[in-house]
Motif scaffolding. Sequence first.
Motif, mmCIF file in Angstrom:
data_model
loop_
_atom_site.group_PDB
_atom_site.id
_atom_site.type_symbol
_atom_site.label_atom_id
_atom_site.label_comp_id
_atom_site.label_asym_id
_atom_site.label_seq_id
_atom_site.Cartn_x
_atom_site.Cartn_y
_atom_site.Cartn_z
ATOM 1 N N TRP A 1 0.909 -1.030 -0.243
ATOM 2 C CA TRP A 1 0.071 0.078 -0.034
ATOM 3 C C TRP A 1 0.604 1.280 0.175
ATOM 4 O O TRP A 1 1.983 0.863 0.617
ATOM 5 C CB TRP A 1 -1.118 0.371 1.418
ATOM 6 N N SER A 2 0.217 2.312 -0.435
ATOM 7 C CA SER A 2 1.052 3.593 -0.508
ATOM 8 C C SER A 2 1.190 4.589 0.856
ATOM 9 O O SER A 2 0.222 4.739 1.749
ATOM 10 C CB SER A 2 0.304 4.469 -1.683
ATOM 11 N N ASP A 3 2.127 5.153 0.648
ATOM 12 C CA ASP A 3 2.491 6.246 2.295
ATOM 13 C C ASP A 3 2.770 5.810 3.504
ATOM 14 O O ASP A 3 1.481 5.758 4.230
ATOM 15 C CB ASP A 3 0.930 7.046 1.953
ATOM 16 N N GLY B 1 -12.496 7.593 4.947
ATOM 17 C CA GLY B 1 -10.930 6.835 4.375
ATOM 18 C C GLY B 1 -9.815 6.363 5.165
ATOM 19 O O GLY B 1 -10.582 6.083 6.435
ATOM 20 N N TYR B 2 -8.714 5.598 4.846
ATOM 21 C CA TYR B 2 -8.180 5.487 6.284
ATOM 22 C C TYR B 2 -7.559 5.857 7.101
ATOM 23 O O TYR B 2 -6.992 6.861 6.507
ATOM 24 C CB TYR B 2 -7.205 4.140 5.367
ATOM 25 N N SER B 3 -7.492 5.425 7.966
ATOM 26 C CA SER B 3 -7.686 6.452 9.422
ATOM 27 C C SER B 3 -5.793 6.718 9.628
ATOM 28 O O SER B 3 -5.949 7.960 9.631
ATOM 29 C CB SER B 3 -7.763 5.298 10.616
ATOM 30 N N GLY B 4 -4.966 5.664 9.446
ATOM 31 C CA GLY B 4 -3.798 6.528 9.097
ATOM 32 C C GLY B 4 -3.464 7.420 8.102
ATOM 33 O O GLY B 4 -2.774 8.410 8.352
ATOM 34 N N ASP B 5 -3.496 6.939 6.255
ATOM 35 C CA ASP B 5 -3.721 8.173 5.945
ATOM 36 C C ASP B 5 -4.569 9.723 6.701
ATOM 37 O O ASP B 5 -3.665 10.461 5.872
ATOM 38 C CB ASP B 5 -4.061 7.638 4.557
ATOM 39 N N LEU B 6 -5.403 9.497 6.804
ATOM 40 C CA LEU B 6 -6.332 10.841 7.214
ATOM 41 C C LEU B 6 -5.761 11.464 8.014
ATOM 42 O O LEU B 6 -5.181 12.463 8.227
ATOM 43 C CB LEU B 6 -7.833 10.347 7.698
ATOM 44 N N CYS C 1 -6.063 -5.474 9.191
ATOM 45 C CA CYS C 1 -4.888 -5.510 9.477
ATOM 46 C C CYS C 1 -4.779 -5.343 8.601
ATOM 47 O O CYS C 1 -4.633 -6.566 7.306
ATOM 48 C CB CYS C 1 -4.283 -6.638 10.756
ATOM 49 N N ASP C 2 -3.470 -5.139 7.580
ATOM 50 C CA ASP C 2 -2.249 -4.961 6.536
ATOM 51 C C ASP C 2 -1.108 -5.810 7.423
ATOM 52 O O ASP C 2 -0.507 -5.409 7.940
ATOM 53 C CB ASP C 2 -2.233 -3.829 6.289
ATOM 54 N N ASP C 3 -0.741 -7.423 6.321
ATOM 55 C CA ASP C 3 -0.195 -8.324 6.799
ATOM 56 C C ASP C 3 1.206 -8.302 5.906
ATOM 57 O O ASP C 3 0.824 -7.988 4.431
ATOM 58 C CB ASP C 3 -0.379 -9.345 6.720
#
Length: 343
Positions: free
Chosen positions: A32-34, A225-230, A253-255
């Motif tokens: 995933w980006s960022d 949006g996705y929490s951390g990105d926001l 969870c991104d694994d």
Amino acid sequence: MKKIISIVLACACALAFFGCGPKKPVLHVYMWSDYISPESVECFEKEFNCKVIIDTFDSNEMMYAKIKAGGSGYDLIQPSSYMAKIMNDQKMLLPLDKSKIPNQKYIDKDFLKNNALDKNMDYSMPYMVCYAVVAYDADKIKNLPDTWNVFSNPEFKKRSTVLNDIRELIGIALKVNGFSFNSTNEAELQKAKETILKWRENVAKFDNEGYKTGIATGEYVLVHGYSGDLAQVLLEKPNLKLMFPKEGLSISCDDWAIPADAKNADLAHAFMNYMAEPEIAVQNMEFSQYDAVNTEARKLMPEELRNAPAMNIPQEVLNKSEVIMDLGADNEKYNKIWDEIKM
Ligand code: N2P
């Protein structure tokens, strides 16, 4: 003739010696980006005397299609847990060699027990936990109600976006109708589809990445949006705030996982182990604003990050939140509805 051959050989050797030198191993990562601090990647490259090449995707389905087609060349990928399970069931992943990932010991045991799909980390290892939430411009919107239904409010017509993510979007439409994020009931899914069709009339677009710039520049006033990105955008724009809908959020969870045809599985193991070193994990938490569910890294969190809004979701909302699950054969029901929505 002999002379010519020996001249050619001498040149080739000289080139190998002066031009390229011994080649460094290369790790190809698809994620995933960022999501990862460039410094942590540079440190890994130095420590392991290698080169890391990162490509990014913006949905699980895009990543899945690329790996399924074969010959992707990736050594390490980053599916969300439900997708890692699907891929593992389809023999698309290598079993992890735990002897090469001692840092698995830092992954939060409660998280593994309660929220992980691969509880023993046999084929996947948590990187960051993600919630999907709402961000809005508090200068322009006063008293925003805390519900997913804000996306049907005509006040924000064409000034809001929702995620272009099959499970996230169908999930919140199920939730707002009072159903489970993982429902497989046909009638409930139809209701969710009707809700999304209503939202579609009102929002500017379904979007997975551009919403960050859109809300930062004021093009949109309200985004899903996705929490951390926001949270990354909030750091730059104090007029923005997060809203946590009372119906509950998705938890995913991104694994890290290794494709079955990876060429450099050893280095892939080393990379996922390195990113779970507490000092490195906290560096990536600060960069991405997500939680690495790493018990030692959490102790090193600076005060600012500990108090960040995406790290402090109210308990009553968390109690109603649900992990996105793999639904087996019923995944097809979601694909069908998604196709109908996209038509
Ligand atoms: C990272 C987005 C990860 C969220 N930028 C998807 N689960």
